[in-house]
Design a protein around this motif. Sequence first.
Motif, PDB file in Angstrom:
ATOM      1  N   HIS A 249       0.831  -1.211   0.000  1.00 27.41           N
ATOM      2  CA  HIS A 249       0.000   0.000   0.000  1.00 27.41           C
ATOM      3  C   HIS A 249       0.865   1.260   0.000  1.00 27.41           C
ATOM      4  N   VAL A 250       1.854   1.312   0.876  1.00 29.96           N
ATOM      5  CA  VAL A 250       2.700   2.510   0.979  1.00 29.96           C
ATOM      6  C   VAL A 250       3.454   2.740  -0.326  1.00 29.96           C
ATOM      7  N   GLU A 251       4.008   1.684  -0.905  1.00 30.02           N
ATOM      8  CA  GLU A 251       4.720   1.827  -2.178  1.00 30.02           C
ATOM      9  C   GLU A 251       3.798   2.357  -3.268  1.00 30.02           C
ATOM     10  N   SER A 252       2.559   1.870  -3.292  1.00 27.85           N
ATOM     11  CA  SER A 252       1.602   2.323  -4.303  1.00 27.85           C
ATOM     12  C   SER A 252       1.350   3.816  -4.179  1.00 27.85           C
ATOM     13  N   VAL A 253       1.244   4.313  -2.951  1.00 24.97           N
ATOM     14  CA  VAL A 253       1.037   5.747  -2.737  1.00 24.97           C
ATOM     15  C   VAL A 253       2.285   6.533  -3.130  1.00 24.97           C
ATOM     16  N   LEU A 254       3.453   6.022  -2.772  1.00 28.50           N
ATOM     17  CA  LEU A 254       4.698   6.738  -3.045  1.00 28.50           C
ATOM     18  C   LEU A 254       4.990   6.864  -4.540  1.00 28.50           C
ATOM     19  N   ARG A 255       4.404   5.993  -5.350  1.00 26.01           N
ATOM     20  CA  ARG A 255       4.634   6.063  -6.796  1.00 26.01           C
ATOM     21  C   ARG A 255       3.875   7.215  -7.445  1.00 26.01           C
ATOM     22  N   LYS A 256       2.975   7.844  -6.719  1.00 23.83           N
ATOM     23  CA  LYS A 256       2.073   8.825  -7.312  1.00 23.83           C
ATOM     24  C   LYS A 256       2.268  10.189  -6.660  1.00 23.83           C
ATOM     25  N   THR A 257       1.859  11.228  -7.364  1.00 23.12           N
ATOM     26  CA  THR A 257       2.074  12.589  -6.862  1.00 23.12           C
ATOM     27  C   THR A 257       0.771  13.317  -6.554  1.00 23.12           C
ATOM     28  N   LEU A 258      -0.377  12.674  -6.818  1.00 24.19           N
ATOM     29  CA  LEU A 258      -1.667  13.347  -6.667  1.00 24.19           C
ATOM     30  C   LEU A 258      -2.661  12.425  -5.981  1.00 24.19           C
ATOM     31  N   LEU A 259      -3.442  12.983  -5.055  1.00 25.06           N
ATOM     32  CA  LEU A 259      -4.568  12.265  -4.466  1.00 25.06           C
ATOM     33  C   LEU A 259      -5.840  12.766  -5.138  1.00 25.06           C
ATOM     34  N   ASP A 260      -6.571  11.868  -5.775  1.00 25.55           N
ATOM     35  CA  ASP A 260      -7.808  12.195  -6.493  1.00 25.55           C
ATOM     36  C   ASP A 260      -8.976  11.675  -5.662  1.00 25.55           C
ATOM     37  N   TYR A 261      -9.646  12.583  -4.968  1.00 23.55           N
ATOM     38  CA  TYR A 261     -10.720  12.209  -4.044  1.00 23.55           C
ATOM     39  C   TYR A 261     -12.066  12.279  -4.748  1.00 23.55           C
ATOM     40  N   LEU A 262     -12.797  11.166  -4.772  1.00 25.76           N
ATOM     41  CA  LEU A 262     -14.147  11.165  -5.327  1.00 25.76           C
ATOM     42  C   LEU A 262     -15.093  11.670  -4.247  1.00 25.76           C
ATOM     43  N   HIS A 263     -15.519  12.900  -4.417  1.00 27.39           N
ATOM     44  CA  HIS A 263     -16.330  13.609  -3.425  1.00 27.39           C
ATOM     45  C   HIS A 263     -17.806  13.389  -3.758  1.00 27.39           C
ATOM     46  N   ILE A 264     -18.403  12.364  -3.165  1.00 26.74           N
ATOM     47  CA  ILE A 264     -19.833  12.132  -3.337  1.00 26.74           C
ATOM     48  C   ILE A 264     -20.558  13.094  -2.400  1.00 26.74           C
TER      49      ILE A 264
END
Length: 452
Positions: free
Chosen positions: A88-103
């Motif tokens: 999980h941590v590695e998956s997050v570290l590979r990316k630079t943006l958090l895309d939040y689906l705001h329902i």
Amino acid sequence: MDVETEELGRNLGAICNKDTTNNFLQSVRASMMLLRRVAERDSIIAILGRRLVLACIALRRGTLKTEVSEYDGEAFFSDVAKQLYAIHVESVLRKTLLDYLHISKSGGTSFSQAARMSKCRMSGGIGQPLYIGDLPHWLNRTVFENLTNGVHMTWSLYGRVERGEMSGCERRIGNVSIQGLQYLSNEYTLHGGMGGMAGVHLCRQAVNVVTLRRAEARLVSHLHFLLAHIKVRLARSRRHTGMDIFQQKFCINNVPMWESLIPAILDNYNVRSFIGERAFHTPIWGIGPSHLEVARRLLLQFDLILDLDSGDAVSELLMYQGLGWNVTLAEVHARTAEVVSSKNNYSYTECAIEKLLAEVVPRQGPDRELYRLGRMLSLLDQLLLAWAQDIGLRPEPSAANATAVVSPGEAESPIRCGLMDKSYRSTGVPPAEEVNKEEVEHEDPAAANGNE
């Protein structure tokens, strides 16, 4: 599918078979090694794989308690937790943006406020740059203006299907990355689907997070939130007649009127948030099994799923241990329907909409089914993160055996946005799929300020 991924599939399948404890443990060990390698090139398999391992372990918990001790079970499962959390941590570290689906009306404004307080770089307001096309599509503008003699209302985008020039993950992420943003709040729907729901997708280059809430509670909250704002809008724009219009046109159980004004809100809004731009505009009461199936498939691919109804302690666990944020929903509750109602001098008993609710609440079946799946997936996320926390793992690169490389100028700088921090991007963990730079539009920097 490559050979390694096929082998991973066989091992994951073996974990859930009713086999001997020894074979089960061997399958888990083999799966962990393969999953870690496959996860480096496919974040979706990483997400599905770690949840499947946890689910199968949970299903066997009864027999494992009595049989696993002879296999040094405590050390074995501690190692499993470390590896799954590292994935999980590695998956997050590979990316630079958090895309939040705001329902809408599912804690999204509070989540975005927590992002800002955790020092995430984001545009003004709640992280919705105007040019990205993520604003909520709630009201039919023509219907509202006809009802109110020309009054314009915020959120009147229902019927405008396409996002605009920034549609597509590469353009979307490329533009915000150029500006150094770490957080987006998408309050419309998932991406794609103009040619059919088969094309709807998440942006794999981003960390994808969503908050879910029980369908009935979300719908009631949304209706009263709208009524409170409609009341204020009419009072300000039609000083002498505004309250009469409000009482006569909106504080009534006129179901056909509401169906024409807010079809998406009334008809399984949660599901619509997952099925893309075209299907989001499915006519009223048209959401059915095919839409639910697409929504379920895409929900499975989210990195983290927060169940708003599970309480503050769970939100704190997922947001701190899962994202590394130092501010969570436990500290922030912004713009709830109750707060908005009080601020706007609106009472839940002010408008007689009981018959409207009696008509529409029973028709939220697809939303209820989607929430059931989301609740289960959130429980698996909670299991992993609580497990990691219990054995002393922290939301830092060290949890993935990586080391952050911090420049001298940033050595004393506070961590911004938890695991999304810029200094953590130099850990040696390979990045996610590169954005095609040729497709990036260079926007006017002033446009990035978005909606305040």
